[in-house]
Design an enzyme around this catalytic site. Structure first.
Site, mmCIF file in Angstrom:
data_model
loop_
_atom_site.group_PDB
_atom_site.id
_atom_site.type_symbol
_atom_site.label_atom_id
_atom_site.label_comp_id
_atom_site.label_asym_id
_atom_site.label_seq_id
_atom_site.Cartn_x
_atom_site.Cartn_y
_atom_site.Cartn_z
ATOM 1 N N PRO A 103 0.772 -1.246 0.000
ATOM 2 C CA PRO A 103 0.000 0.000 0.000
ATOM 3 C C PRO A 103 0.804 1.299 0.000
ATOM 4 C CG PRO A 103 -0.003 -0.954 2.174
ATOM 5 C CD PRO A 103 0.715 -1.936 1.282
ATOM 6 N N CYS A 104 1.457 1.583 -1.104
ATOM 7 C CA CYS A 104 2.219 2.821 -1.217
ATOM 8 C C CYS A 104 1.309 4.045 -1.193
ATOM 9 C CB CYS A 104 3.090 2.803 -2.471
ATOM 10 S SG CYS A 104 2.226 2.405 -3.995
ATOM 11 N N HIS A 105 0.020 3.865 -1.455
ATOM 12 C CA HIS A 105 -0.919 4.982 -1.415
ATOM 13 C C HIS A 105 -1.125 5.512 0.001
ATOM 14 C CE1 HIS A 105 -3.416 1.377 -0.760
ATOM 15 N NE2 HIS A 105 -4.197 2.163 -0.049
#
Length: 159
Positions: free
Chosen positions: A126-128
């Site tokens: 989850p880089c977001h």
């Protein structure tokens, strides 16, 4: 091998190799990066399972993923991506906080940002969930509109 799936953030290409997910690409994808994708395999069990878990995530029924992952990157990038997977659903973390967790000083936040931008398996890794030090939504390889949508999904549309 790969398949295409529809999602609320646009069409996604799911890529697997040697029994692990190696990429999730926002379409249209840049094909000039040299990554091996192989043949289209819509019925491959791993790709079907990945698509199922993503559909559950987008429906609000899944907060974690249970998939074999094999993101290709440098040792440092892999350390950053490991930290991304420790950010809980519905929460965010700053680049500087991740740098601190990796015992980095100086320009550590910038290095973390660069590694974050190279994450080949967005959403699942989850880089977001990484934001600026002031909580602002900073760059996202999939575009800020997608980052906003993903964070909104996870936080009850606060973004």
């Amino acid at each position: 091998m790969w398949t295409l799936v529809e999602s609320p953030v646009g069409q996604l290409r799911l890529v697997a190799n040697d029994g692990a997910i190696t990429a999730i690409e926002f379409m249209p994808a840049d094909y000039a990066d040299g990554r091996v994708r192989g043949d289209r395999a819509d019925d491959d069990p791993l790709l079907v399972e990945c698509a199922r878990q993503l559909a559950e995530y987008f429906a609000g029924d899944r907060t974690t993923f249970d998939l074999p992952l094999s993101p290709a990157g440098t040792a440092f990038q892999e350390r950053v991506w490991d930290q991304l997977q420790k950010i809980d659903y519905g929460t965010t973390c700053s680049y500087g906080q991740i740098a601190g967790r990796l015992s980095m000083t100086g320009h550590g936040a910038r290095a973390v940002g660069l590694a974050n931008g190279r994450n080949p398996i967005p959403i699942v890794i989850p880089c977001h969930r990484v934001v600026g030090a002031d909580g602002s939504l900073t760059g996202y390889a999939g575009g800020l509109d997608r980052k906003t949508a993903l964070l909104g999904l996870e936080s009850g549309a606060l973004f």
